[in-house]
Design a protein around this motif. Structure first.
Motif, PDB file in Angstrom:
ATOM      1  N   ILE A  86      31.770 -32.433 -71.093  1.00  0.00           N
ATOM      2  CA  ILE A  86      31.764 -33.892 -71.072  1.00  0.00           C
ATOM      3  C   ILE A  86      30.580 -34.402 -71.901  1.00  0.00           C
ATOM      4  O   ILE A  86      29.474 -33.859 -71.816  1.00  0.00           O
ATOM      5  CB  ILE A  86      31.650 -34.400 -69.620  1.00  0.00           C
ATOM      6  CG1 ILE A  86      32.891 -33.971 -68.823  1.00  0.00           C
ATOM      7  CG2 ILE A  86      31.489 -35.902 -69.567  1.00  0.00           C
ATOM      8  CD1 ILE A  86      32.804 -34.302 -67.357  1.00  0.00           C
ATOM      9  N   ALA A  87      30.822 -35.419 -72.723  1.00  0.00           N
ATOM     10  CA  ALA A  87      29.755 -35.984 -73.555  1.00  0.00           C
ATOM     11  C   ALA A  87      28.651 -36.557 -72.670  1.00  0.00           C
ATOM     12  O   ALA A  87      28.926 -37.109 -71.601  1.00  0.00           O
ATOM     13  CB  ALA A  87      30.320 -37.075 -74.454  1.00  0.00           C
ATOM     14  N   PRO A  88      27.383 -36.421 -73.094  1.00  0.00           N
ATOM     15  CA  PRO A  88      26.266 -36.911 -72.281  1.00  0.00           C
ATOM     16  C   PRO A  88      26.400 -38.379 -71.886  1.00  0.00           C
ATOM     17  O   PRO A  88      26.036 -38.772 -70.778  1.00  0.00           O
ATOM     18  CB  PRO A  88      25.049 -36.692 -73.189  1.00  0.00           C
ATOM     19  CG  PRO A  88      25.458 -35.575 -74.097  1.00  0.00           C
ATOM     20  CD  PRO A  88      26.927 -35.753 -74.328  1.00  0.00           C
ATOM     21  N   GLU A  89      26.937 -39.208 -72.808  1.00  0.00           N
ATOM     22  CA  GLU A  89      27.049 -40.637 -72.489  1.00  0.00           C
ATOM     23  C   GLU A  89      28.111 -40.914 -71.412  1.00  0.00           C
ATOM     24  O   GLU A  89      28.117 -41.983 -70.800  1.00  0.00           O
ATOM     25  CB  GLU A  89      27.377 -41.449 -73.751  1.00  0.00           C
ATOM     26  CG  GLU A  89      28.664 -41.055 -74.440  1.00  0.00           C
ATOM     27  CD  GLU A  89      28.462 -39.967 -75.499  1.00  0.00           C
ATOM     28  OE1 GLU A  89      29.342 -39.834 -76.362  1.00  0.00           O
ATOM     29  OE2 GLU A  89      27.416 -39.288 -75.456  1.00  0.00           O
ATOM     30  N   ASP A  90      29.018 -39.952 -71.209  1.00  0.00           N
ATOM     31  CA  ASP A  90      30.048 -40.121 -70.180  1.00  0.00           C
ATOM     32  C   ASP A  90      29.636 -39.543 -68.831  1.00  0.00           C
ATOM     33  O   ASP A  90      30.348 -39.730 -67.831  1.00  0.00           O
ATOM     34  CB  ASP A  90      31.359 -39.463 -70.626  1.00  0.00           C
ATOM     35  CG  ASP A  90      31.973 -40.145 -71.842  1.00  0.00           C
ATOM     36  OD1 ASP A  90      31.776 -41.373 -71.972  1.00  0.00           O
ATOM     37  OD2 ASP A  90      32.634 -39.469 -72.645  1.00  0.00           O
TER      38      ASP A  90
END
Length: 593
Positions: free
Chosen positions: A318-322
């Motif tokens: 999962i992307a860090p911003e998510d």
């Protein structure tokens, strides 16, 4: 189940649901209540949720209303007449009582049919037919016969049939934990599970799938239902996996397999754990300790499989911003951590009964419905949460009650006629007096019985007929019951009837058979670990010998990891079969040498 359409029906449903919840809490705090009062009232409160469903038309609607009225009336008559009935010792003294008995049996069978389909009520009806006419069967499988009024009375006005010990477990323990799960899930606890799982595994390779594994293990510890688990956690994890490019068959399989494992994860393990307490006499805490390492091994094997698939398809995390912030993880985790802490403190510190500890946790979880991660919630939000908690609790209590009471008919007939002893002898002779053939016969029976029958019902029926044979062949009672309970789960991911797979495949829009085949590869531990508990019984001995249990778990875990890589890791090519074989030997070395 009841799905109110109008405001009036909605209010009536909410009041009935509140009655279900308050009645079971009152039973815990009020002290001793006669069994012939609490158990019939339990059924009376459950019947409307099963027999009255929104959208019914014509005959089905009117028959549901009629069955509800006569079923509730018959159950309440037993409760109000309990003093007189207890002096009859299971003998029906008048035609009116015979009519009440027949009414109760018919309503219980029809309620189970409407709740879960035909298989369980058909088996119960066959058991009744055997009890009534089995004296005409020649040979050892006949019985000497029981007078009609004694047979029906034992099943309906005494504590040997539908008001037996299994129904007592549903009333006194299972219902309370179901209510606990419903109240917990109505608030922020579900989001807390997801946030904690995302923080722990979201950024790893195949992170979205591993979030699904962890969140399903956490959520399953309170739901104990594979279908509920898929519907709840899958609503979040399936879109997340699809967005990150996961093949649909893999995403659905991960959710189905992880959700099925929720039913074996302590501390709740669904209704089956509490039925096991009653059937074995083993304390609830001991069952939790015995079930812990096998459950961890199951999710470890799933984790290894997910990692192998992630390597095959180059699946990113999962992307860090998510990912959720640390603050969100901490705050939302408190919504399940605090009630769980109260539950465990009650069990292990105060040392009250499981149902009393759960009741205290329910009160704490209920108080948390008034707040969210931002502070005090709005009146509308709080009201919606309370309504959701009450309605979901009542529906689940009713579903389990319909299953347990119907299964109690079968248990009652086995006891009255002595058929259970005869089936035990048949299994032992069919297996040639050897344990492992008997285990395989039992596993096959669990798979068949589990088709379209919830895990708890399949476990109750199968352990009633096969459990004594396994114990007679040398297994410890808890060992035999855990074996049967695990194999009762097979139908959740194994065709032709694989409920968790069907739901996950439908949610994501994939062919169910493709999902089932992937799920069987990911969840192969469901087939292996129950056998490993027999080959290395130390793994369920965590309470008595923790070091030996941990050593056995490491050995089995190594074998499961090798078997998972052999099944899934295509890049290993020619090494796949040797790896699987080596893993199999590691798990079952004591049996093979």
């Amino acid at each position: 189940m009841i799905q109110p359409q109008s405001q009036l029906l909605r209010l009536a449903a909410l009041m009935l649901a509140a009655g279900v919840v308050l009645f079971h809490l009152w039973l815990v705090f009020s002290g001793l209540v006669p069994n012939l009062v609490s158990r019939p009232v339990h059924l009376a409160l459950a019947l409307p949720w099963i027999l009255l469903q929104a959208g019914q038309r014509g005959w089905q609607r009117w028959s549901g209303i009629a069955l509800t009225l006569i079923g509730v009336s018959a159950a309440l008559w037993v409760a109000f007449s309990h003093d007189r009935l207890s002096d009859q010792y299971g003998f029906l003294e008048s035609p009116f009582q015979v009519g009440v008995a027949i009414t109760l049996l018919v309503v219980v069978l029809e309620a189970a049919r409407r709740a879960i389909g035909w298989p369980l009520p058909v088996v119960a009806a066959l058991a009744l037919a055997y009890g009534l006419y089995g004296q005409h069967i020649p040979g050892e499988f006949g019985h000497s016969g029981t007078p009609l009024r004694s047979f029906l009375g034992t099943l309906t006005i005494a504590e040997g049939g539908i008001w037996g010990s299994l129904t007592g477990v549903s009333v006194n323990v299972v219902a309370i934990f179901v209510i606990f799960g419903a109240v917990l899930n109505a608030g922020e606890a579900g989001q807390g599970f997801m946030n904690l799982a995302s923080a722990a595994a979201g950024r790893l390779k195949g992170g979205a799938a591993k979030v699904s594994v962890l969140s399903s293990a956490l959520f399953g510890s309170i739901s104990g239902s594979a279908s509920a688990n898929v519907a709840s956690t899958g609503a979040i994890t399936l879109p997340a996996m699809t967005k990150l490019g996961y093949p649909k068959r893999l995403a659905a399989a991960v959710e189905a397999v992880a959700s099925s494992g929720g039913q074996i994860m302590p501390p709740l393990m669904g209704a089956g754990a509490f039925v096991m307490v009653e059937l074995t006499g083993v304390p609830y805490t001991s069952i939790m300790a015995a079930a812990l390492l096998p459950a961890v091994l199951y999710f470890f094997a799933v984790w290894i499989g997910v990692d192998a698939y992630a390597s095959r398809y180059d699946l990113r995390g999962i992307a860090p911003e998510d990912a959720p912030s640390g603050r969100d993880v901490l705050i939302t985790s408190a919504f399940f951590a605090v009630p769980f802490a109260v539950l465990l403190a009650g069990l292990f510190v105060i040392k009250v009964t499981p149902q009393y500890a759960a009741s205290l946790a329910i009160l704490v979880a209920f108080a948390l419905l008034f707040v969210d991660r931002s502070g005090i919630g709005s009146i509308k939000q709080t009201a919606e949460r309370i309504e959701s908690a009450m309605l979901n609790a009542a529906r689940q209590v009713a579903l389990i009650a319909s299953i347990i009471v119907c299964a109690s008919i079968i248990i009652g007939v086995l006891a009255i006629t002595g058929l259970g002893v005869k089936i035990t002898s048949l299994i032992i002779s069919g297996a040639g007096g050897m344990l492992w053939p008997a285990l395989l016969l039992t596993a096959l029976a669990c798979l068949i019985l589990g088709m379209e029958v919830p895990t708890t019902a399949a476990y109750v029926i199968c352990v009633s007929v096969a459990g004594p044979a396994l114990i007679e062949l040398g297994l410890a009672p808890l060992q035999a019951h855990l074996f049967v309970f695990w194999f009762a789960l097979l139908s959740t991911i194994t065709p032709p009837v694989c409920g968790a797979v069907f739901i996950a495949a439908g949610m994501i829009g994939e062919n169910w058979l493709k999902v089932a085949l992937t799920a069987m590869a990911l969840g192969f531990g469901l087939y292996i670990i129950p056998l490993a508990m027999i080959a290395a019984p130390e793994v369920i001995g965590l309470e008595a010998a923790p070091l030996a249990a941990l050593g056995a778990a490491v050995q089995i875990g190594l074998g499961l990891a090798l078997m998972s890589l052999g099944l899934i890791r295509q890049s290993l090519r020619l090494w796949r079969v040797p790896l699987f074989a080596l893993g199999f030997v590691a798990v079952f070395v004591r049996v093979l040498v």
